[in-house]
Design a protein around this motif. Structure first.
Motif, mmCIF file in Angstrom:
data_model
loop_
_atom_site.group_PDB
_atom_site.id
_atom_site.type_symbol
_atom_site.label_atom_id
_atom_site.label_comp_id
_atom_site.label_asym_id
_atom_site.label_seq_id
_atom_site.Cartn_x
_atom_site.Cartn_y
_atom_site.Cartn_z
ATOM 1 N N GLU A 579 18.046 95.216 84.494
ATOM 2 C CA GLU A 579 16.726 95.409 83.899
ATOM 3 C C GLU A 579 15.825 96.064 84.941
ATOM 4 O OE1 GLU A 579 12.825 92.857 82.399
ATOM 5 O OE2 GLU A 579 14.736 91.819 82.766
ATOM 6 N N VAL A 580 15.023 97.047 84.523
ATOM 7 C CA VAL A 580 14.139 97.767 85.434
ATOM 8 C C VAL A 580 12.717 97.732 84.890
ATOM 9 C CG1 VAL A 580 13.664 99.946 86.615
ATOM 10 C CG2 VAL A 580 16.021 99.312 86.088
ATOM 11 N N GLN A 581 11.772 97.438 85.790
ATOM 12 C CA GLN A 581 10.352 97.546 85.471
ATOM 13 C C GLN A 581 9.763 98.629 86.366
ATOM 14 O OE1 GLN A 581 8.401 93.499 84.921
ATOM 15 N NE2 GLN A 581 10.194 92.896 86.102
ATOM 16 N N GLU A 582 9.035 99.574 85.771
ATOM 17 C CA GLU A 582 8.417 100.648 86.543
ATOM 18 C C GLU A 582 6.907 100.472 86.513
ATOM 19 O OE1 GLU A 582 8.701 105.504 87.096
ATOM 20 O OE2 GLU A 582 9.505 104.540 85.302
ATOM 21 N N VAL A 583 6.278 100.447 87.712
ATOM 22 C CA VAL A 583 4.837 100.211 87.805
ATOM 23 C C VAL A 583 4.210 101.222 88.755
ATOM 24 C CG1 VAL A 583 5.112 97.750 87.335
ATOM 25 C CG2 VAL A 583 5.056 98.546 89.696
ATOM 26 N N SER A 584 2.885 101.373 88.624
ATOM 27 C CA SER A 584 2.176 102.338 89.457
ATOM 28 C C SER A 584 0.871 101.782 90.014
ATOM 29 C CB SER A 584 1.880 103.619 88.660
ATOM 30 O OG SER A 584 3.082 104.270 88.301
ATOM 31 N N ASP A 585 0.697 100.454 89.961
ATOM 32 C CA ASP A 585 -0.469 99.845 90.616
ATOM 33 C C ASP A 585 -0.101 98.433 91.037
ATOM 34 O OD1 ASP A 585 -1.525 97.764 88.592
ATOM 35 O OD2 ASP A 585 -1.425 99.580 87.370
ATOM 36 N N THR A 586 -0.901 97.870 91.922
ATOM 37 C CA THR A 586 -0.556 96.599 92.555
ATOM 38 C C THR A 586 -0.612 95.437 91.579
ATOM 39 O OG1 THR A 586 -1.466 97.464 94.627
ATOM 40 C CG2 THR A 586 -1.066 95.104 94.517
ATOM 41 N N GLU A 587 -1.600 95.434 90.666
ATOM 42 C CA GLU A 587 -1.704 94.327 89.731
ATOM 43 C C GLU A 587 -0.502 94.293 88.792
ATOM 44 O OE1 GLU A 587 -2.764 90.886 88.534
ATOM 45 O OE2 GLU A 587 -3.873 91.932 90.127
ATOM 46 N N ALA A 592 4.996 92.174 87.338
ATOM 47 C CA ALA A 592 6.426 92.479 87.279
ATOM 48 C C ALA A 592 7.218 91.534 88.177
ATOM 49 C CB ALA A 592 6.667 93.931 87.689
ATOM 50 N N TYR A 593 6.674 91.221 89.342
ATOM 51 C CA TYR A 593 7.388 90.320 90.249
ATOM 52 C C TYR A 593 7.505 88.924 89.635
ATOM 53 C CZ TYR A 593 8.891 87.668 94.251
ATOM 54 O OH TYR A 593 9.609 86.839 95.078
ATOM 55 N N ARG A 594 6.441 88.442 89.025
ATOM 56 C CA ARG A 594 6.500 87.111 88.415
ATOM 57 C C ARG A 594 7.542 87.077 87.301
ATOM 58 N NH1 ARG A 594 5.178 83.729 92.149
ATOM 59 N NH2 ARG A 594 2.949 83.575 92.639
ATOM 60 N N ARG A 595 7.645 88.154 86.526
ATOM 61 C CA ARG A 595 8.685 88.203 85.488
ATOM 62 C C ARG A 595 10.066 88.204 86.124
ATOM 63 N NH1 ARG A 595 4.904 91.746 82.929
ATOM 64 N NH2 ARG A 595 5.902 93.569 83.874
ATOM 65 N N ALA A 596 10.231 88.972 87.184
ATOM 66 C CA ALA A 596 11.524 89.015 87.867
ATOM 67 C C ALA A 596 11.867 87.661 88.467
ATOM 68 C CB ALA A 596 11.485 90.079 88.963
ATOM 69 N N GLU A 597 10.868 86.983 88.973
ATOM 70 C CA GLU A 597 11.075 85.657 89.566
ATOM 71 C C GLU A 597 11.556 84.664 88.515
ATOM 72 O OE1 GLU A 597 8.504 83.370 92.940
ATOM 73 O OE2 GLU A 597 7.495 83.699 91.020
ATOM 74 N N ARG A 598 11.003 84.764 87.318
ATOM 75 C CA ARG A 598 11.390 83.846 86.241
ATOM 76 C C ARG A 598 12.764 84.164 85.668
ATOM 77 N NH1 ARG A 598 5.866 84.691 84.853
ATOM 78 N NH2 ARG A 598 6.462 86.236 83.274
#
Length: 653
Positions: A579-587, A592-598
């Motif tokens: 699974e990949v999440q693509e982001v372009s800002d810190t928030e 995305a990190y919290r979702r990956a952590e879960r």
């Protein structure tokens, strides 16, 4: 120093009823796998299997040797010789030979060098692909066992496919390239040679002063050759990893130097972490009031919130640590080998009266910089030196100045973590978010590029485990396979590998292994369409970031300065099944990190970042020579700056 278990220990194998002569007939490959399964390490009463598994890529040379042996002991674990069976040795399938060595190194480092993996490869390019990993392991003083396949010992086939023919010596093969990057090297021409070689290999793997890459080359015909082996060879052996105590006279000499110090500092290296000496370091700092600076490998040895933890020193260090280093009259190196980044290419320690006191398990490192050398384990050495210094404390003003400098530095770099008026976030913003989000025993991994400099200057490590930087060899491509090794060694930790888009393109293959093994890691890929670190270095040296951006070739100019390459990293990662999440800002990254952590499965977060920073201000120097003559004005200017910067450079005598 390591010592094998005495033959009278309970692990001894008795002669089996169906082996009246006390032997068992096995191939060399089968014998080696069985031997490795019976080796244990022990320190401080904790005993574990020294080689808990094997990575391998099979081809001609090892498919019918080590490969068959690993298969047989998994399919048919009963040995049939009356001896107690060892648990089978797990096999892990890698995708790239260099990567599997990196994975083994990361595992060994996380396990404090008390366990490592065996790595087997086929003859020729399969084996020489491991040379880079061997160099990394030996430079970083991390144990790894390499089993490259080799030419025919019988020479019945000469030359064999992929054989290097040397006109001067018929016993040379490409595997001789391992010699300078191995702490122990041997080639098994006859089966019985394996016995002393295997025992010597275990000694080196478990000796903290001598460890690194251990290479046993196995000719492909010898791997499959049968031999009658003494059962004694396969008994359980425990290799005791001791804690060498300092010589009393050396300790007294070191203490005498420190007692005269007005501005002492401690430089904590990786040896503090590997020796599990963090509590001893904190106790030493608190008893003496001496500020602690750290190297890349030593970061986290002292908790970042400790009032005497000042942070990284050297070329990628912070202003506070480098100011203290420049003023120091006594430098106490503990478990460090003083790379050029730690010493800022011999410009960091500028006090002409500075003296060094080095505590190191390896005499070679303890003797560096004309030091008062104490050969010792970091934990026992720090405890003993603290006792020897009873009654001594550094001047209170020195400690107060260190804390004030650290506070000034933190205020100076606070903007690195804040959003900027630019379209994409700086990588430092992502680092700041990660530092907040990750737990104390989670692990962040990095190795090369601009990131190690930013991380050493900015990251607040809250445990010895949390900060995993490979900067002795600074090998691009280490990060991703290292995440696999760290997760295998620390399954309860969140493991985060930070990877630049340049590094990703060099070694993405072990994503397949992560998926196959169902291991939960988080890959954070920072995409800035170029080599940020070497680009900045190129610019500072007058080379105008030449060849450091990922661009299409412009047909009109003939240069690589056209449009951005259409490489789709998220799609590439998804093709492996992640699974990949693509982001372009810190928030969005935080979310995305919290979702990956879960998530229970491995996840990748691709972050589009600004190629140009900002980065923390530099206060150290790194010696990279500049062209002494050039028609380019940028190079002329850089050359003049280089000559001025190297003026403080000197040998520490």
């Amino acid at each position: 120093m390591s010592h094998p278990q005495h033959p009278a220990d309970p692990g001894t194998i008795s002669t089996a009823p169906n082996s009246p002569d006390g032997t068992v007939r096995l191939t060399v490959g089968q014998a080696l796998v069985r031997f490795l399964a019976a080796q244990y390490s022990e320190r401080d009463g904790t005993r574990q299997r020294l080689i808990p598994g094997a990575f391998g890529i099979f081809g001609h040379g090892n498919v019918a040797g080590i490969g068959q042996a690993l298969l047989q002991q998994l399919e048919d674990p009963a040995r049939g010789d009356g001896a107690e069976d060892e648990a089978p040795m797990p096999y892990y399938q890698a995708r790239n030979e260099q990567n599997m060595v990196h994975t083994a190194v990361a595992y060994a480092r996380t396990r404090h060098r008390l366990q490592t993996f065996a790595c087997t490869a086929s003859i020729g390019p399969g084996s020489t692909n491991m040379v880079t990993g061997a160099a990394l392991a030996t430079i970083d003083r991390i144990p790894v066992l390499l089993l490259p396949s080799d030419i025919f010992a019988s020479r019945a086939v000469d030359p064999v496919l992929q054989q290097l023919e040397d006109e001067r010596a018929a016993d040379v093969s490409v595997n001789d390239a391992f010699r300078p990057v191995s702490r122990f090297f041997d080639r098994i021409w006859r089966p019985e040679q394996l016995i002393p070689s295997a025992l010597a290999a275990m000694r080196v793997l478990t000796d903290p002063a001598e460890t690194g890459a251990v290479t046993i080359c196995l000719p492909q015909d010898v791997q499959a050759e049968a031999h009658d082996w003494p059962l004694e060879f396969f008994r359980e052996r425990t290799w005791h990893v001791g804690r060498p105590v300092p010589e009393p006279a050396a300790l007294q000499r070191a203490a005498a130097v420190i007692r005269g110090a007005e501005k002492p500092v401690v430089v904590a290296g990786g040896g503090v972490v590997y020796a599990e000496a963090s509590e001893a370091l904190a106790a030493f700092a608190e008893a003496t009031g001496i500020p602690v600076l750290d190297t890349q490998a030593g970061k986290g040895a002292l908790h970042a919130d400790h009032p005497l933890c000042i942070g990284g020193v050297g070329a990628t260090g912070n202003d506070a640590a480098n100011t203290l280093a420049a003023e120091a009259d006594v430098i106490i190196g503990v478990g460090t080998r003083y790379t050029d980044f730690t010493t800022a290419s011999h410009t960091a320690f500028r006090n002409p009266a500075a003296r060094f006191v080095n505590l190191n398990v390896k005499a070679f490192d303890a003797a560096k910089h004309s030091a008062e050398m104490v050969v010792t384990d970091a934990r026992t050495g720090l405890d003993a030196l603290r006792e020897e210094l009873t009654g001594y404390t550094a001047p209170a003003a020195h400690g107060e100045r260190a804390r004030a400098l650290r506070a000034d530095w933190e205020e100076l770099v606070a903007p690195c973590f804040a959003p900027h008026d630019q379209e994409l976030p700086a990588q430092t913003e992502i680092f700041g978010a990660l530092n907040e989000l990750m737990g104390d025993t989670d692990v962040v991994i990095n190795a090369a590029g601009s990131m190690p400099g930013d991380l050493q200057a900015l990251w607040k490590a809250r445990s010895p485990q949390q900060y995993h930087l490979e900067y002795g060899y600074s090998c691009m491509g280490y990060e991703l396979p290292a995440s696999l090794g760290v997760k295998m060694a620390a399954p309860d930790s969140e493991v985060v590998a930070i990877i630049g888009d340049g590094t990703f393109q060099m070694a993405p293959q072990e994503i397949a292994t992560i998926v196959a093994e169902r291991l939960k890691v988080i890959l954070v890929v920072l995409q800035n369409h170029g080599w940020s670190s070497i680009g900045a270095l190129s610019e500072s040296l007058g080379s105008q970031r030449f060849g450091t951006k990922y661009r299409m070739r412009d047909e009109s100019s003939g240069k690589l300065d056209g449009s951005t390459l259409p490489f789709d990293i998220p799609a590439n990662i998804r093709s492996y099944g992640l699974e990949v999440q693509e982001v372009s800002d810190t928030e969005c990254f935080r979310e995305a990190y919290r979702r990956a952590e879960r998530s229970a499965e491995a996840t990748a977060i691709v972050v589009n970042t600004n190629l140009y920073g900002p980065h923390p201000p530099g206060s150290g120097w790194w010696d990279v020579p500049v062209s002494q003559t050039s028609r380019l004005e940028s190079t002329q200017r850089a050359s003049a700056e280089y000559e001025a910067a190297r003026a403080p450079q000197r040998h520490y005598l």
